[in-house]
Design a protein around this motif. Structure first.
Motif, short mmCIF file in Angstrom:
data_model
loop_
_atom_site.label_atom_id
_atom_site.label_comp_id
_atom_site.label_asym_id
_atom_site.label_seq_id
_atom_site.Cartn_x
_atom_site.Cartn_y
_atom_site.Cartn_z
N LEU A 1 -25.10 32.46 -42.49
CA LEU A 1 -26.00 33.30 -42.66
C LEU A 1 -26.41 34.30 -41.68
N ARG A 2 -26.62 34.03 -40.45
CA ARG A 2 -26.86 35.03 -39.53
C ARG A 2 -25.96 36.14 -39.29
N LEU A 3 -24.61 35.42 -39.38
CA LEU A 3 -23.34 36.55 -39.27
C LEU A 3 -23.16 37.36 -40.36
N ALA A 4 -23.72 36.87 -41.65
CA ALA A 4 -23.63 37.79 -42.53
C ALA A 4 -24.64 38.88 -42.51
N GLU A 5 -25.90 38.61 -42.13
CA GLU A 5 -27.01 39.40 -42.19
C GLU A 5 -26.70 40.32 -41.03
N GLU B 1 -26.99 28.43 -27.02
CA GLU B 1 -26.42 29.48 -25.96
C GLU B 1 -24.85 29.74 -26.42
N GLU B 2 -23.96 28.79 -26.95
CA GLU B 2 -22.87 29.13 -27.46
C GLU B 2 -22.71 29.92 -28.74
N VAL B 3 -23.75 29.34 -29.71
CA VAL B 3 -23.57 29.92 -30.92
C VAL B 3 -24.31 31.64 -30.80
N ARG C 1 -22.16 34.73 -31.98
CA ARG C 1 -22.73 35.61 -32.92
C ARG C 1 -22.50 37.08 -32.26
N ALA C 2 -22.84 37.08 -31.10
CA ALA C 2 -22.60 38.49 -30.31
C ALA C 2 -21.26 39.13 -30.24
N GLN C 3 -20.45 38.22 -30.41
CA GLN C 3 -19.03 38.42 -30.42
C GLN C 3 -18.37 38.79 -31.83
N SER C 4 -19.46 38.36 -32.57
CA SER C 4 -18.92 38.44 -34.35
C SER C 4 -17.68 37.33 -34.40
N LEU C 5 -17.75 36.20 -33.86
CA LEU C 5 -16.53 35.39 -34.00
C LEU C 5 -16.59 34.85 -35.35
N PRO C 6 -15.49 34.32 -36.01
CA PRO C 6 -15.32 33.69 -37.32
C PRO C 6 -16.03 32.43 -37.21
N THR C 7 -16.45 31.76 -38.23
CA THR C 7 -17.02 30.56 -38.05
C THR C 7 -16.20 29.44 -37.48
N ALA C 8 -14.90 29.45 -37.72
CA ALA C 8 -14.10 28.31 -37.39
C ALA C 8 -14.05 28.61 -35.63
N ALA C 9 -13.89 29.71 -35.35
CA ALA C 9 -13.81 29.97 -33.53
C ALA C 9 -15.11 29.60 -33.00
N MET C 10 -16.38 29.87 -33.93
CA MET C 10 -17.51 29.38 -33.16
C MET C 10 -17.50 27.86 -32.93
N LEU C 11 -17.11 27.02 -34.18
CA LEU C 11 -17.08 25.70 -34.13
C LEU C 11 -16.11 25.23 -33.08
N ASP C 12 -15.14 25.86 -32.96
CA ASP C 12 -14.18 25.60 -31.91
C ASP C 12 -14.76 25.75 -30.45
N ARG C 13 -15.42 26.89 -30.24
CA ARG C 13 -16.15 27.19 -28.82
C ARG C 13 -17.04 26.08 -28.74
#
Length: 109
Positions: free
Chosen positions: A102-106, A33-35, A39-51
């Protein structure tokens, strides 16, 4: 994600294994859910990991606790059980990170 971890270590009591399965499901659902939201918010990887660390912390800690209990029931020392959890969890989060990038880049590309 963590199902194979739990099943590989689940030689303990049936109730403990069932508890591990419930916590595994809750943590995995939270991660997905959080990933997805990150991704929907196009968060940078570090922000996703923090989330993920922040919003899935309770589920992770519950899974860690029961995984350590199963491992110790199998005869691992507390230190061995913790080291194994740390290694497996770090590998799993690394897989989440790679898939996210990978998904964010796509998505962006």
């Amino acid at each position: 994600m963590f199902t194979t971890i739990i099943l590989a270590t689940a030689l303990g009591s049936s109730a403990l294994v069932e508890e591990a399965d419930r916590h595994n499901l809750a943590y995995t659902q939270c991660l997905f859910e959080e990933v997805r939201e990150a991704r929907a918010q196009s968060l940078p990887t570090a922000a996703m990991l923090d989330r993920v660390e922040s919003l899935c912390r309770a589920q992770r800690l519950a899974l860690e606790e029961v995984t350590l209990a199963v491992s110790q029931e199998r005869g691992e020392s507390p230190a061995q059980a913790q080291a194994n959890w740390n290694r497996v969890h770090a590998n799993s989060i690394e897989a989440v990170r790679r898939a996210y990038e990978l998904r964010l880049a796509e998505q962006q590309g």
